[in-house]
Design a protein around this motif. Sequence first.
Motif, short mmCIF file in Angstrom:
data_model
loop_
_atom_site.label_atom_id
_atom_site.label_comp_id
_atom_site.label_asym_id
_atom_site.label_seq_id
_atom_site.Cartn_x
_atom_site.Cartn_y
_atom_site.Cartn_z
N ASP A 149 -6.17 -1.85 -15.60
CA ASP A 149 -7.34 -2.22 -16.48
C ASP A 149 -7.61 -0.87 -16.97
OD1 ASP A 149 -9.75 -2.49 -17.64
OD2 ASP A 149 -9.87 -4.52 -17.11
N SER A 150 -8.02 -0.62 -18.27
CA SER A 150 -8.33 0.82 -18.58
C SER A 150 -9.70 1.20 -18.27
CB SER A 150 -8.21 0.89 -20.23
OG SER A 150 -9.11 0.05 -20.99
N ASP A 151 -10.41 0.45 -17.99
CA ASP A 151 -11.84 0.50 -17.39
C ASP A 151 -12.04 0.80 -15.78
OD1 ASP A 151 -12.73 0.23 -20.01
OD2 ASP A 151 -13.44 -1.73 -19.71
N ILE A 152 -10.65 0.55 -15.22
CA ILE A 152 -10.95 0.40 -13.75
C ILE A 152 -9.81 1.42 -13.20
CG2 ILE A 152 -9.78 -0.98 -12.08
CD1 ILE A 152 -11.42 -3.22 -13.18
N HIS A 153 -10.42 2.15 -11.98
CA HIS A 153 -9.74 3.10 -11.24
C HIS A 153 -9.27 2.25 -9.88
CE1 HIS A 153 -8.40 6.78 -9.43
NE2 HIS A 153 -9.12 6.49 -8.31
N CYS A 154 -8.01 2.38 -9.83
CA CYS A 154 -7.50 1.62 -8.62
C CYS A 154 -6.51 2.35 -7.86
CB CYS A 154 -6.66 0.35 -9.16
SG CYS A 154 -5.96 -0.62 -7.99
N MET A 155 -6.88 2.54 -6.39
CA MET A 155 -5.96 3.50 -5.59
C MET A 155 -5.68 2.61 -4.31
SD MET A 155 -8.68 6.17 -3.90
CE MET A 155 -7.53 6.79 -2.75
N ASP A 253 5.74 -14.43 6.14
CA ASP A 253 5.66 -14.61 4.62
C ASP A 253 5.01 -13.42 3.99
OD1 ASP A 253 5.17 -16.94 6.21
OD2 ASP A 253 5.31 -18.02 4.32
N PRO A 254 5.87 -13.23 2.73
CA PRO A 254 5.08 -11.97 1.99
C PRO A 254 3.43 -11.90 1.91
CG PRO A 254 6.41 -13.18 0.60
CD PRO A 254 6.59 -13.66 1.79
N GLU A 255 3.12 -13.12 1.62
CA GLU A 255 1.45 -13.14 1.26
C GLU A 255 0.88 -12.88 2.66
OE1 GLU A 255 3.91 -15.58 1.06
OE2 GLU A 255 3.43 -16.79 -0.83
N ALA A 256 1.44 -12.66 3.80
CA ALA A 256 0.81 -12.41 4.94
C ALA A 256 0.88 -10.89 5.40
CB ALA A 256 1.29 -13.27 6.22
N ASN A 257 1.34 -10.22 4.43
CA ASN A 257 1.44 -8.88 4.69
C ASN A 257 1.17 -8.22 3.34
OD1 ASN A 257 3.12 -8.45 7.34
ND2 ASN A 257 4.09 -10.07 6.31
N VAL A 258 -0.13 -7.85 3.31
CA VAL A 258 -0.80 -7.30 2.08
C VAL A 258 -1.10 -5.79 2.03
CG1 VAL A 258 -1.96 -9.69 1.67
CG2 VAL A 258 -3.27 -7.70 2.88
N SER A 259 -1.31 -5.43 0.68
CA SER A 259 -1.72 -3.97 0.58
C SER A 259 -3.13 -4.09 -0.08
CB SER A 259 -0.78 -3.27 -0.60
OG SER A 259 0.43 -3.15 0.01
N TYR A 260 -4.18 -3.08 0.35
CA TYR A 260 -5.47 -3.30 -0.34
C TYR A 260 -5.41 -2.08 -1.07
CZ TYR A 260 -6.67 -6.52 3.46
OH TYR A 260 -7.02 -7.77 4.31
N TYR A 261 -6.41 -2.27 -2.29
CA TYR A 261 -6.56 -1.27 -3.18
C TYR A 261 -7.96 -1.03 -3.26
CZ TYR A 261 -1.80 -2.24 -4.24
OH TYR A 261 -0.50 -2.37 -4.02
N PHE A 262 -8.51 0.03 -3.42
CA PHE A 262 -9.88 0.32 -3.29
C PHE A 262 -10.13 0.84 -4.83
CE2 PHE A 262 -13.47 3.32 -3.25
CZ PHE A 262 -14.29 2.73 -1.92
N ILE A 263 -11.09 0.07 -5.51
CA ILE A 263 -11.28 0.03 -6.80
C ILE A 263 -12.65 0.30 -7.41
CG2 ILE A 263 -11.44 -1.62 -8.89
CD1 ILE A 263 -9.08 -2.94 -7.12
N CYS A 264 -12.91 1.32 -8.41
CA CYS A 264 -14.34 1.37 -9.05
C CYS A 264 -14.14 1.47 -10.37
CB CYS A 264 -14.98 2.68 -8.35
SG CYS A 264 -13.97 4.19 -8.89
#
Lengths: 284, 284
Positions: A149-155, A253-264
Amino acid sequence: MLEIYQLEQLLAFAKYGTLSKAAEELHLSQPALSRSMQKLEAELGVTLFERQKNKIILNQNGSLAVEYAERVLNQAKDMMERVQAFDRSQRTISVGSCAPAPLWSTIPLLSTLYPEMTISSDLKNTEVLLQGLKNRIYQFIILHEEINDSDIHCMKYGEEHLFLSLPPAHPLAERNGIYFEDIDGESFLLRSRIGFWNDLCLKKMPASHFLVQDDQFSFEELVKNSALPCFTSDLVIKRDGTPTNRVIVPILDPEANVSYYFICLIETKKKMEVVLHEIGRHML
Amino acid sequence: MLEIYQLEQLLAFAKYGTLSKAAEELHLSQPALSRSMQKLEAELGVTLFERQKNKIILNQNGSLAVEYAERVLNQAKDMMERVQAFDRSQRTISVGSCAPAPLWSTIPLLSTLYPEMTISSDLKNTEVLLQGLKNRIYQFIILHEEINDSDIHCMKYGEEHLFLSLPPAHPLAERNGIYFEDIDGESFLLRSRIGFWNDLCLKKMPASHFLVQDDQFSFEELVKNSALPCFTSDLVIKRDGTPTNRVIVPILDPEANVSYYFICLIETKKKMEVVLHEIGRHML
DNA sequence: CACAATTACGAGGGTCGTAAAAATG
DNA sequence: CATTTTTACGACCCTCGTAATTGTG
């Protein structure tokens, strides 16, 4: 000039009907209230009451004044609340997350960076978190999906891998990996306040029953002293150590192995640079 | 609790920028204002100012508080005004009329019947008067036309007949009657505040000029000392006597000979019975 | 040194509570 | 006679003003 305390007294009279009762409720003597109302009338230049010798009631002016006094008082209360809320918000960093594990490192990190600020955190679903971020309710949010999203910073902030935790005697304890569908229908111990994991369990194991436990200590006792399976993750183990008397089996299951994203928000990125830098240095 | 006077002081500071200047405007000493603002902060539990050693400015909390304080104060002022206005309206009888003559008897009559009330009167056109009656701005109105409306009580109140007032030497002075069209184009002395008569003159004598005179005394002097024609009526003569050095000629147009109607709302008829009775006994 | 804000201290105004009076049911 | 309102009087709190202190441009 008219004063707030007089309006409060007027409203108390309107509510309780007699000066005596109103004075009692206001923790004030009758005579004081009587004089105060006389003074209010004098200041308005208007009679507010019909007086008989031992009786006093609101007249039409008085009833009208009560209506307006309510509005003034509500507005004054609103002012206090809003200014106080704003002040609090200025002294608080709010983080929203889809799961608890990322908060375990984020909150201490923020506390260290901003020792004078209060850190508050929420577990909510993705939509609520995004809405909250845009409404400035959260300064940061942590999701398990990437946002473009252009308003959002996601790492990217790290990963979490779910495990099944079983007593050694359990039939599945020897498996190297397992799928939700293999265990659908069994009963599980489950912690409350686990964010999206809760929804995931309900979705992937619709036939199971979950014994939800609010309290951390009670949960651990139950795990130790029952044969019920439960869930854990690499992050839990990293925090608490390996569970005793339990075998852990990866969930595939892939849903049980997640990546987290830090967002502001992009607009706050500059101001939050320090935070982003530290978060980047301390991936989960 | 927060008090109104503190909000006034806060607004004064916001307006004038320094405590000294604000205190001066409030007719208050600086130290008093300084302490008052400290107390306001303590009551809100929030800082409102950024303080340097000899400088003080609003912080973000303060700016927000100022916004809200304005609203509270406006609401409080509004309360005072409205209650006072309502009280006045309760002590006032307002009569609206399409012409001044009926008021000459109506106002003294109302004053006699309600010696404790203020009598206020307005000259307006029919539509405004009817609207004002329905909005309870007028308790009574006087029109020169009969109204048939189920909400409205309408009784005939008398008649007024218009005359042309001429110096004896005027060419038309011998006539027994005259029409507006006979005199259209001449210049006339005219009183101001004559209600619908003004509109009638402009309509029936579009080619004439009217020298409008506000003041009663000036008007009479001009009438005495000039050869200009003017208008009078049977009701004016009844009040002031026959004009000296003037010949009066009846105006024969039907619009110049009107009936007045005394009008109130049906719902107030009962309460106004005494007035209606007295008005009926003292027809114009 | 003029100007601004804060602190200290004493004076005064206003609100409070107690006591007493008057009236009602 | 209990309840209610109002008036009288004295006490106390709180805001005010004056004076002094500190700091700035």
